[in-house]
Write an enzyme that holds these catalytic residues in place. Sequence first.
Site, PDB file in Angstrom:
ATOM      1  N   GLU A 112       1.687   8.941  -6.798  1.00 40.90           N
ATOM      2  CA  GLU A 112       2.589   7.816  -6.523  1.00 40.90           C
ATOM      3  C   GLU A 112       3.487   7.567  -7.723  1.00 40.90           C
ATOM      4  O   GLU A 112       4.704   7.359  -7.592  1.00 40.90           O
ATOM      5  CB  GLU A 112       1.795   6.546  -6.214  1.00 40.90           C
ATOM      6  CG  GLU A 112       1.163   6.481  -4.830  1.00 40.90           C
ATOM      7  CD  GLU A 112       0.497   5.142  -4.574  1.00 40.90           C
ATOM      8  OE1 GLU A 112       1.068   4.108  -4.972  1.00 40.90           O
ATOM      9  OE2 GLU A 112      -0.595   5.141  -3.991  1.00 40.90           O
ATOM     10  N   ASN A 163      10.397   1.073  -1.173  1.00 36.38           N
ATOM     11  CA  ASN A 163       8.975   0.752  -1.151  1.00 36.38           C
ATOM     12  C   ASN A 163       8.178   2.035  -1.277  1.00 36.38           C
ATOM     13  O   ASN A 163       8.643   3.107  -0.863  1.00 36.38           O
ATOM     14  CB  ASN A 163       8.601   0.042   0.149  1.00 36.38           C
ATOM     15  CG  ASN A 163       7.134  -0.385   0.177  1.00 36.38           C
ATOM     16  OD1 ASN A 163       6.634  -0.953  -0.802  1.00 36.38           O
ATOM     17  ND2 ASN A 163       6.443  -0.126   1.258  1.00 36.38           N
ATOM     18  N   ASP A 194       6.856  -0.424   7.317  1.00 39.85           N
ATOM     19  CA  ASP A 194       6.664   0.969   6.898  1.00 39.85           C
ATOM     20  C   ASP A 194       7.407   1.953   7.809  1.00 39.85           C
ATOM     21  O   ASP A 194       6.970   3.087   8.003  1.00 39.85           O
ATOM     22  CB  ASP A 194       5.166   1.325   6.861  1.00 39.85           C
ATOM     23  CG  ASP A 194       4.388   0.474   5.870  1.00 39.85           C
ATOM     24  OD1 ASP A 194       4.978   0.063   4.860  1.00 39.85           O
ATOM     25  OD2 ASP A 194       3.195   0.209   6.116  1.00 39.85           O
ATOM     26  N   HIS A 236       4.418   3.659  -0.181  1.00 43.40           N
ATOM     27  CA  HIS A 236       3.282   3.440   0.715  1.00 43.40           C
ATOM     28  C   HIS A 236       2.286   4.573   0.516  1.00 43.40           C
ATOM     29  O   HIS A 236       2.683   5.749   0.437  1.00 43.40           O
ATOM     30  CB  HIS A 236       3.762   3.408   2.173  1.00 43.40           C
ATOM     31  CG  HIS A 236       2.660   3.133   3.142  1.00 43.40           C
ATOM     32  ND1 HIS A 236       2.116   1.873   3.294  1.00 43.40           N
ATOM     33  CD2 HIS A 236       1.982   3.945   3.983  1.00 43.40           C
ATOM     34  CE1 HIS A 236       1.163   1.929   4.211  1.00 43.40           C
ATOM     35  NE2 HIS A 236       1.053   3.180   4.634  1.00 43.40           N
ATOM     36  N   GLU A 285      13.449  -3.488   8.799  1.00 42.04           N
ATOM     37  CA  GLU A 285      12.713  -4.631   9.340  1.00 42.04           C
ATOM     38  C   GLU A 285      11.375  -4.245   9.969  1.00 42.04           C
ATOM     39  O   GLU A 285      10.485  -5.081  10.093  1.00 42.04           O
ATOM     40  CB  GLU A 285      13.591  -5.383  10.345  1.00 42.04           C
ATOM     41  CG  GLU A 285      14.803  -6.038   9.682  1.00 42.04           C
ATOM     42  CD  GLU A 285      15.615  -6.900  10.641  1.00 42.04           C
ATOM     43  OE1 GLU A 285      15.013  -7.562  11.509  1.00 42.04           O
ATOM     44  OE2 GLU A 285      16.853  -6.896  10.514  1.00 42.04           O
ATOM     45  N   ASN A 293       2.536   1.079 -10.545  1.00 50.12           N
ATOM     46  CA  ASN A 293       3.765   1.763 -10.136  1.00 50.12           C
ATOM     47  C   ASN A 293       4.982   1.172 -10.844  1.00 50.12           C
ATOM     48  O   ASN A 293       5.897   1.898 -11.233  1.00 50.12           O
ATOM     49  CB  ASN A 293       3.936   1.697  -8.621  1.00 50.12           C
ATOM     50  CG  ASN A 293       3.312   2.890  -7.916  1.00 50.12           C
ATOM     51  OD1 ASN A 293       3.600   4.036  -8.248  1.00 50.12           O
ATOM     52  ND2 ASN A 293       2.445   2.628  -6.956  1.00 50.12           N
ATOM     53  N   MET A 324       2.565  -7.310  -1.793  1.00 49.76           N
ATOM     54  CA  MET A 324       1.739  -7.375  -0.600  1.00 49.76           C
ATOM     55  C   MET A 324       2.203  -8.426   0.398  1.00 49.76           C
ATOM     56  O   MET A 324       1.389  -9.105   1.042  1.00 49.76           O
ATOM     57  CB  MET A 324       0.280  -7.622  -0.999  1.00 49.76           C
ATOM     58  CG  MET A 324      -0.290  -6.550  -1.916  1.00 49.76           C
ATOM     59  SD  MET A 324      -0.123  -4.870  -1.250  1.00 49.76           S
ATOM     60  CE  MET A 324      -1.326  -4.962   0.087  1.00 49.76           C
ATOM     61  N   ARG A 325       3.507  -8.552   0.545  1.00 46.89           N
ATOM     62  CA  ARG A 325       4.058  -9.459   1.559  1.00 46.89           C
ATOM     63  C   ARG A 325       5.119  -8.725   2.366  1.00 46.89           C
ATOM     64  O   ARG A 325       5.931  -7.979   1.813  1.00 46.89           O
ATOM     65  CB  ARG A 325       4.677 -10.710   0.921  1.00 46.89           C
ATOM     66  CG  ARG A 325       3.645 -11.623   0.309  1.00 46.89           C
ATOM     67  CD  ARG A 325       4.201 -12.979  -0.076  1.00 46.89           C
ATOM     68  NE  ARG A 325       3.123 -13.804  -0.586  1.00 46.89           N
ATOM     69  CZ  ARG A 325       2.288 -14.500   0.180  1.00 46.89           C
ATOM     70  NH1 ARG A 325       2.437 -14.492   1.490  1.00 46.89           N
ATOM     71  NH2 ARG A 325       1.312 -15.196  -0.372  1.00 46.89           N
ATOM     72  N   GLY A 347       0.341  -3.638 -11.067  1.00 45.38           N
ATOM     73  CA  GLY A 347       1.676  -3.156 -11.423  1.00 45.38           C
ATOM     74  C   GLY A 347       1.736  -1.761 -12.008  1.00 45.38           C
ATOM     75  O   GLY A 347       2.650  -1.451 -12.771  1.00 45.38           O
TER      76      GLY A 347
END
Length: 218
Positions: free
Chosen positions: A178, A111, A149, A113, A146, A18, A94-95, A16
């Site tokens: 990040e 999100n 990334d 990445h 959907e 970020n 991570m889902r 955690g």
Amino acid sequence: MSARRQRVVAFISGGGSNMLALAKACEAADYPAEIVAVFSDKPEAGGLAKAQSLGIPTRVFERKAYGSKAEHEAAILADLAEIGPDLICLAGYMRLLSGDFIRPHTGRILNIHPSLLPLFPGLNTHQRAIDVGMKVAGCTVHFVTEGMDEGPVIAQAVVPVLIDDTAETLAGRVLTVEHQTYAAALKLVASGSVSMLADGSVERLASETDAEARLISA
């Protein structure tokens, strides 16, 4: 009277860092967002204790406790409906989220990445960047759609790839930016300076000279 701060739920699966960077940014009096809950799919996620130490409520939805992905997501969506966040920030979650999960929150899920998308979507981004001889790497904050990334970019940051870099050393350098980039991107979205339109494009109301809208380098 100051504007209402945007309510954010952060999703994590691990340490955690970020999420913690976002929470620290939210401590500033003029920051336009606040983290009202942290959700995790892992009861052992180290970020849960970090959130609790800051007084942020946490909830765990362990995947194996549900019969299917749909049931798992339905439970999370039910709790989100109860909280009523303005925004969702995936911070090392991570889902992959299904379309059924994303659609009710379209344009409101962010999100981060660890690559300069559209380069290197998915996993093992740092080793892949090294393997093809990239001279720079970085991170991307994007709206979630959907496609994995594939959502429109909000902000990116660049770091050099050094000649003796390993995946681990490069990951550490990227992680530093990040933290800065996610906080800057959330500020842009929460303040209304950046938004995702119905056609999937990004509208930027802030000046392109705004330091927080520019490419960050380190």
